[in-house]
Design a protein around this motif. Structure first.
Motif, PDB file in Angstrom:
ATOM      1  N   ASN A 109       0.835  -1.201   0.000  1.00  0.00           N
ATOM      2  CA  ASN A 109       0.000   0.000   0.000  1.00  0.00           C
ATOM      3  C   ASN A 109       0.870   1.250   0.000  1.00  0.00           C
ATOM      4  OD1 ASN A 109      -2.516   1.221  -0.133  1.00  0.00           O
ATOM      5  ND2 ASN A 109      -2.646   1.475   2.084  1.00  0.00           N
ATOM      6  N   ALA A 110       1.870   1.244  -0.856  1.00  0.00           N
ATOM      7  CA  ALA A 110       2.819   2.356  -0.951  1.00  0.00           C
ATOM      8  C   ALA A 110       2.506   3.214  -2.168  1.00  0.00           C
ATOM      9  CB  ALA A 110       4.238   1.817  -1.043  1.00  0.00           C
ATOM     10  N   LYS A 111       2.688   4.497  -2.021  1.00  0.00           N
ATOM     11  CA  LYS A 111       2.533   5.433  -3.130  1.00  0.00           C
ATOM     12  C   LYS A 111       3.791   5.365  -3.984  1.00  0.00           C
ATOM     13  CE  LYS A 111       1.646  10.263  -4.166  1.00  0.00           C
ATOM     14  NZ  LYS A 111       1.446  11.604  -3.627  1.00  0.00           N
ATOM     15  N   ILE A 112       3.612   5.269  -5.289  1.00  0.00           N
ATOM     16  CA  ILE A 112       4.745   5.120  -6.208  1.00  0.00           C
ATOM     17  C   ILE A 112       4.809   6.347  -7.108  1.00  0.00           C
ATOM     18  CG2 ILE A 112       5.780   3.681  -7.994  1.00  0.00           C
ATOM     19  CD1 ILE A 112       3.914   1.416  -6.947  1.00  0.00           C
ATOM     20  N   ASN A 113       5.996   6.947  -7.194  1.00  0.00           N
ATOM     21  CA  ASN A 113       6.236   8.072  -8.099  1.00  0.00           C
ATOM     22  C   ASN A 113       7.430   7.737  -8.977  1.00  0.00           C
ATOM     23  OD1 ASN A 113       4.277   9.983  -7.105  1.00  0.00           O
ATOM     24  ND2 ASN A 113       5.544  10.110  -5.279  1.00  0.00           N
ATOM     25  N   PHE A 114       7.314   8.012 -10.270  1.00  0.00           N
ATOM     26  CA  PHE A 114       8.416   7.786 -11.196  1.00  0.00           C
ATOM     27  C   PHE A 114       8.775   9.086 -11.888  1.00  0.00           C
ATOM     28  CE2 PHE A 114       8.797   3.342 -10.938  1.00  0.00           C
ATOM     29  CZ  PHE A 114       7.528   2.851 -10.694  1.00  0.00           C
ATOM     30  N   ASN A 115      10.041   9.231 -12.144  1.00  0.00           N
ATOM     31  CA  ASN A 115      10.533  10.380 -12.882  1.00  0.00           C
ATOM     32  C   ASN A 115      11.327   9.855 -14.055  1.00  0.00           C
ATOM     33  OD1 ASN A 115      11.264  12.964 -13.610  1.00  0.00           O
ATOM     34  ND2 ASN A 115      13.035  12.987 -12.268  1.00  0.00           N
ATOM     35  N   VAL A 116      10.868  10.140 -15.261  1.00  0.00           N
ATOM     36  CA  VAL A 116      11.560   9.692 -16.463  1.00  0.00           C
ATOM     37  C   VAL A 116      12.109  10.916 -17.170  1.00  0.00           C
ATOM     38  CG1 VAL A 116      11.315   8.518 -18.680  1.00  0.00           C
ATOM     39  CG2 VAL A 116      10.045   7.703 -16.692  1.00  0.00           C
ATOM     40  N   GLU A 117      13.384  10.866 -17.465  1.00  0.00           N
ATOM     41  CA  GLU A 117      14.039  11.986 -18.131  1.00  0.00           C
ATOM     42  C   GLU A 117      14.797  11.449 -19.331  1.00  0.00           C
ATOM     43  OE1 GLU A 117      17.465  15.267 -17.051  1.00  0.00           O
ATOM     44  OE2 GLU A 117      16.339  14.325 -15.437  1.00  0.00           O
ATOM     45  N   LEU A 118      14.451  11.936 -20.507  1.00  0.00           N
ATOM     46  CA  LEU A 118      15.147  11.523 -21.716  1.00  0.00           C
ATOM     47  C   LEU A 118      16.332  12.460 -21.926  1.00  0.00           C
ATOM     48  CD1 LEU A 118      12.095  10.891 -24.066  1.00  0.00           C
ATOM     49  CD2 LEU A 118      13.399   9.222 -22.765  1.00  0.00           C
ATOM     50  N   LEU A 119      17.508  11.896 -22.000  1.00  0.00           N
ATOM     51  CA  LEU A 119      18.727  12.679 -22.144  1.00  0.00           C
ATOM     52  C   LEU A 119      19.271  12.570 -23.559  1.00  0.00           C
ATOM     53  CD1 LEU A 119      20.427  11.577 -18.824  1.00  0.00           C
ATOM     54  CD2 LEU A 119      19.114  13.654 -19.237  1.00  0.00           C
ATOM     55  N   ASN A 120      19.773  13.673 -24.061  1.00  0.00           N
ATOM     56  CA  ASN A 120      20.455  13.696 -25.364  1.00  0.00           C
ATOM     57  C   ASN A 120      19.653  12.989 -26.448  1.00  0.00           C
ATOM     58  OD1 ASN A 120      22.638  15.013 -24.173  1.00  0.00           O
ATOM     59  ND2 ASN A 120      23.545  13.066 -23.566  1.00  0.00           N
ATOM     60  N   GLN A 121      18.378  13.284 -26.522  1.00  0.00           N
ATOM     61  CA  GLN A 121      17.548  12.633 -27.522  1.00  0.00           C
ATOM     62  C   GLN A 121      16.599  13.659 -28.109  1.00  0.00           C
ATOM     63  OE1 GLN A 121      15.506   9.236 -26.027  1.00  0.00           O
ATOM     64  NE2 GLN A 121      14.804   8.605 -28.013  1.00  0.00           N
ATOM     65  N   ASN A 122      16.615  13.751 -29.421  1.00  0.00           N
ATOM     66  CA  ASN A 122      15.687  14.628 -30.114  1.00  0.00           C
ATOM     67  C   ASN A 122      14.574  13.782 -30.694  1.00  0.00           C
ATOM     68  OD1 ASN A 122      17.191  16.984 -29.696  1.00  0.00           O
ATOM     69  ND2 ASN A 122      18.524  16.490 -31.424  1.00  0.00           N
ATOM     70  N   LEU A 123      13.347  14.115 -30.378  1.00  0.00           N
ATOM     71  CA  LEU A 123      12.211  13.372 -30.900  1.00  0.00           C
ATOM     72  C   LEU A 123      11.517  14.205 -31.962  1.00  0.00           C
ATOM     73  CD1 LEU A 123      10.723  12.057 -27.532  1.00  0.00           C
ATOM     74  CD2 LEU A 123      12.134  10.803 -29.151  1.00  0.00           C
TER      75      LEU A 123
END
Length: 103
Positions: free
Chosen positions: A86-100
């Motif tokens: 019963n834990a709160k989950i937070n994610f941080n996704v960071e795209l580095l050196n990538q041009n989309l």
């Protein structure tokens, strides 16, 4: 005695950010921290590894391996463990050196 910032020491002995050696170190550290968080949350909820394993649908040994960073657990299993706690989950996704380019 001269002191050095921790980031400088890591750069010198593990390699600069983005190198395979440094990435491996950072990944292992993250997994260790996740295992520690799971263990602490399990203990706070007065659960044994076997009880948590039953809630998640895995064996006690798998919980032990996750807590002690002895396995490359599947992301899905880690999520199930945190949900069972019963834990709160937070994610941080960071795209580095990538041009989309979406065009």
């Amino acid at each position: 005695m001269k002191t050095y910032p921790f980031d400088e020491v890591k750069d010198k002995y593990l390699g600069k950010k983005g190198t395979p050696e440094r990435d491996a170190y950072e990944n292992a550290l993250r997994l260790d921290l996740i295992g520690h968080a799971i263990k602490e949350a399990r203990k706070e909820r007065n659960l044994t590894q076997a009880q948590l394993g039953e809630l998640v649908g895995v064996k006690k040994a798998q919980i032990s391996k996750i807590e002690n960073n002895l396995t490359d657990a599947r992301f899905e299993t880690i999520l199930k463990v945190f949900r069972a706690l019963n834990a709160k989950i937070n994610f941080n996704v960071e795209l580095l050196n990538q041009n989309l380019n979406l065009i």
